[in-house]
Design an enzyme around this catalytic site. Sequence first.
Site, PDB file in Angstrom:
ATOM      1  N   HIS A  58       0.843  -1.745   0.110  1.00 17.20           N
ATOM      2  CA  HIS A  58       0.207  -0.044   0.101  1.00 17.20           C
ATOM      3  C   HIS A  58       0.600   1.138  -0.401  1.00 17.20           C
ATOM      4  O   HIS A  58       1.359   1.234   0.514  1.00 17.20           O
ATOM      5  CB  HIS A  58      -0.296  -0.394   1.545  1.00 17.20           C
ATOM      6  CG  HIS A  58      -2.021   1.586   1.638  1.00 17.20           C
ATOM      7  ND1 HIS A  58      -3.217   0.932   0.799  1.00 17.20           N
ATOM      8  CD2 HIS A  58      -1.599   3.040   1.210  1.00 17.20           C
ATOM      9  CE1 HIS A  58      -3.827   1.360   1.801  1.00 17.20           C
ATOM     10  NE2 HIS A  58      -2.970   2.365   1.532  1.00 17.20           N
ATOM     11  N   HIS A  60       1.408   5.354  -1.543  1.00 16.96           N
ATOM     12  CA  HIS A  60       0.997   6.547  -2.975  1.00 16.96           C
ATOM     13  C   HIS A  60       2.291   6.670  -3.386  1.00 16.96           C
ATOM     14  O   HIS A  60       2.637   8.297  -3.099  1.00 16.96           O
ATOM     15  CB  HIS A  60       0.687   7.517  -1.855  1.00 16.96           C
ATOM     16  CG  HIS A  60      -1.094   7.241  -1.463  1.00 16.96           C
ATOM     17  ND1 HIS A  60      -2.041   7.944  -2.324  1.00 16.96           N
ATOM     18  CD2 HIS A  60      -1.100   6.124  -0.778  1.00 16.96           C
ATOM     19  CE1 HIS A  60      -2.878   6.390  -1.859  1.00 16.96           C
ATOM     20  NE2 HIS A  60      -2.444   6.090  -0.896  1.00 16.96           N
ATOM     21  N   GLN A 153      -9.806   9.412  -4.954  1.00 14.10           N
ATOM     22  CA  GLN A 153      -9.066   9.951  -3.809  1.00 14.10           C
ATOM     23  C   GLN A 153     -10.424  10.774  -2.889  1.00 14.10           C
ATOM     24  O   GLN A 153     -10.564  10.938  -2.174  1.00 14.10           O
ATOM     25  CB  GLN A 153      -7.585  10.421  -3.910  1.00 14.10           C
ATOM     26  CG  GLN A 153      -7.398  11.139  -2.398  1.00 14.10           C
ATOM     27  CD  GLN A 153      -5.731  11.465  -2.282  1.00 14.10           C
ATOM     28  OE1 GLN A 153      -5.193  10.658  -3.672  1.00 14.10           O
ATOM     29  NE2 GLN A 153      -4.788  11.530  -1.406  1.00 14.10           N
ATOM     30  N   HIS A 211      -9.492   1.990  -0.049  1.00 14.44           N
ATOM     31  CA  HIS A 211      -9.273   2.695   1.736  1.00 14.44           C
ATOM     32  C   HIS A 211     -11.031   2.519   2.119  1.00 14.44           C
ATOM     33  O   HIS A 211     -11.603   2.917   1.852  1.00 14.44           O
ATOM     34  CB  HIS A 211      -8.599   4.564   1.107  1.00 14.44           C
ATOM     35  CG  HIS A 211      -7.801   4.749   0.396  1.00 14.44           C
ATOM     36  ND1 HIS A 211      -7.124   3.290  -0.443  1.00 14.44           N
ATOM     37  CD2 HIS A 211      -6.528   4.773   1.031  1.00 14.44           C
ATOM     38  CE1 HIS A 211      -5.656   4.240  -0.519  1.00 14.44           C
ATOM     39  NE2 HIS A 211      -5.586   5.414  -0.069  1.00 14.44           N
ATOM     40  N   GLU A 214     -10.985   4.724   7.284  1.00 16.84           N
ATOM     41  CA  GLU A 214      -9.628   5.332   7.689  1.00 16.84           C
ATOM     42  C   GLU A 214     -10.353   6.324   8.345  1.00 16.84           C
ATOM     43  O   GLU A 214      -9.818   7.537   8.059  1.00 16.84           O
ATOM     44  CB  GLU A 214      -8.931   5.327   6.592  1.00 16.84           C
ATOM     45  CG  GLU A 214      -7.679   6.048   6.734  1.00 16.84           C
ATOM     46  CD  GLU A 214      -6.351   6.670   5.427  1.00 16.84           C
ATOM     47  OE1 GLU A 214      -5.281   7.468   6.215  1.00 16.84           O
ATOM     48  OE2 GLU A 214      -6.846   6.499   4.677  1.00 16.84           O
ATOM     49  N   ASP A 310       2.569   2.994   3.237  1.00 16.14           N
ATOM     50  CA  ASP A 310       1.539   4.274   2.495  1.00 16.14           C
ATOM     51  C   ASP A 310       1.912   5.797   2.118  1.00 16.14           C
ATOM     52  O   ASP A 310       1.750   5.599   1.320  1.00 16.14           O
ATOM     53  CB  ASP A 310       0.541   4.669   3.782  1.00 16.14           C
ATOM     54  CG  ASP A 310      -0.603   5.514   3.819  1.00 16.14           C
ATOM     55  OD1 ASP A 310      -0.733   4.963   2.332  1.00 16.14           O
ATOM     56  OD2 ASP A 310      -1.135   6.485   4.259  1.00 16.14           O
ATOM     57  N   TRP A 316       0.945  14.235   3.439  1.00 19.42           N
ATOM     58  CA  TRP A 316       1.063  13.617   4.863  1.00 19.42           C
ATOM     59  C   TRP A 316       1.326  13.168   5.333  1.00 19.42           C
ATOM     60  O   TRP A 316       1.283  12.827   6.758  1.00 19.42           O
ATOM     61  CB  TRP A 316      -0.755  12.303   3.897  1.00 19.42           C
ATOM     62  CG  TRP A 316      -1.285  12.615   2.944  1.00 19.42           C
ATOM     63  CD1 TRP A 316      -2.555  13.257   3.416  1.00 19.42           C
ATOM     64  CD2 TRP A 316      -1.169  12.665   1.742  1.00 19.42           C
ATOM     65  NE1 TRP A 316      -3.446  13.621   2.400  1.00 19.42           N
ATOM     66  CE2 TRP A 316      -2.756  13.066   1.150  1.00 19.42           C
ATOM     67  CE3 TRP A 316      -0.609  12.602   0.690  1.00 19.42           C
ATOM     68  CZ2 TRP A 316      -2.809  12.838  -0.253  1.00 19.42           C
ATOM     69  CZ3 TRP A 316      -0.674  12.576  -0.585  1.00 19.42           C
ATOM     70  CH2 TRP A 316      -2.154  12.868  -0.947  1.00 19.42           C
TER      71      TRP A 316
END
Length: 432
Positions: A58, A60, A153, A211, A214, A310, A316
Site C-alpha cells: 500500500h 502512493h 481520492q 481505502h 480510515e 502508505d 501526509w
Amino acid sequence: MTFDLIVRHANLADDHADVDIAVEAGKIVAVERNIEAEAGQVIDAGGKLVSAPFIDIHFHMDATLSLGTPRLNRSGTLLEGIQLWGELKPLLTREAVVERALKYCDLAVAQGLLAVRSHVDVCDDRLVGVEALLEVKDLVKDYLDLQLVAFPQDGFFRSPSAAKNLVRALDMGVDVVGGIPHFERTMEDGRLSVKALCELAADRGLMVDLHCDETDDPMSRHIESLAYETQRLGLQGRVAGSHLTSMHSMDNYYVSKLLPLIAEANIQCIPNPLANIVLQGRHDTYPKRRGMMRVPELMALGVNVAFGQDSCMDPWYSFGNADMLEVAHMAVHTGHMTSRDAVKACFQAITTNPAKTFGLEGYGIAPGCNADFVLIEARDAIEAVRLKAGKLAVVRRGKVISQTAPRTASLSLAGRPASIDPWTYAPVEAKA
C-alpha cells in the site's frame, strides 16, 4: 557443475540455517546444505539472513518525495495533508511525477523492496499521475514490480468525474479497482460506492483494494459492506481492505461478529502502521487511540494481513525511507506483538503475505522460484526486525543490483574492541 551464482552459509526466514542457494538463468535451482559446485559468482552470507524481497502492498507513488511542494505540512496533520495535495495536484506534470517516482524506486531497490502496489489518484481529469506511473511501471519492470490501483481520492460519487476517470484509468492499463467509501458524503453513498466498485471489478475480472474506514469513527463500517459484496460477487481472495482504522475504536462485541465475516470472505487486510498511528486519534486528549486494525486477532483467524508503508515524504507523512523493516518494527510495538512467533508474523507481513495479496508468481526461496532475494545484516527474521537491519546485497533474477556496506562501528575505547558489528549482538538461548 557450474552455476551462475551460489550464496553460501545463508539463514532463511523459516529458520533453516546454514544453507546454500544455487542460481541458474535467473531461477533458484537448489536450496540445500553444502552444494558441491562452482559458480560464476559466490556470495558468502556468513550466517546472515537471506530473504525473498520486501513488498510494499500500500503506497502512493504519485505523491512520494513531493514534501515541500508547494509548501511543507507544518502541522503534520491529515487535514493539512489533504489541503496540500489539493494545492499540489493542479501543479503536477507527467515529467515531475516520473522523476520523483523513479528516484523513489532507486531508494526502494537499495532497501530490498522489489514490489510495490501504488494507489494513483484519478480525480484529476488530466490523469497526469496515471500516465506518469504507467510509464514508470514500464521503465522499472526489469528490477521492480509495480502494480497500480485506480484511486478516486476525492470520492467515487463525491468527485463529479471520478467514476468516469476511474474507468478511463482501467482502460489505460491500471491493474486494480480502488475506492474510499468513508469519504463519500453519506454512509449510504459509501455503501453504494463499495457495491459499484466491486461490481466493476467483477465485470472486468480485476482485484479490489479500497481505502476503507480510515477514521476514528467506530460506526464507520464499510468493511462489513465490502465483506458482503465480496461474497455476493464471488470475489473471495481478490479483495483487500486497506487501513480499517475504525476497527481500533469498535466495541468488542461488534468486532466478534466482523472478524469472522472478513475471514469467511477471504478479504486481505492491509494496515499501514507508520501513517495510521500518527494520523488517527488526533481529536483525542488522553487516552489517545492509535488507529491500528486488530492485527493479532485477524491473524489468529487465518486472515492474510500484509503491511504497507502508505507514504514517504509526501503531504501526509513527512517521514519514511522505503524500509519495510521499519514498518514491521512499528507494527510489533503498536500491536503488542513481541512474542517470538508474533515478530516472525510481522516479518511475514512484509514478505510472503503481501506477495499473496499482490499475486506475485515465482516468489520465495525455493527451487523453481525467481532468483530475487536480499542478504540482510541480521541472523534471522526477528533480529532483522529488531535492528531494522541493513540490506547488504539485493539480487534480482540472479544479478546483484544493489550493495550496501556493513554497519560496522570503529571504536577508540581503552581496553575495549577496536570495532563492533551490531548484528553479532543477537541473543543466544542458554542450553538446558
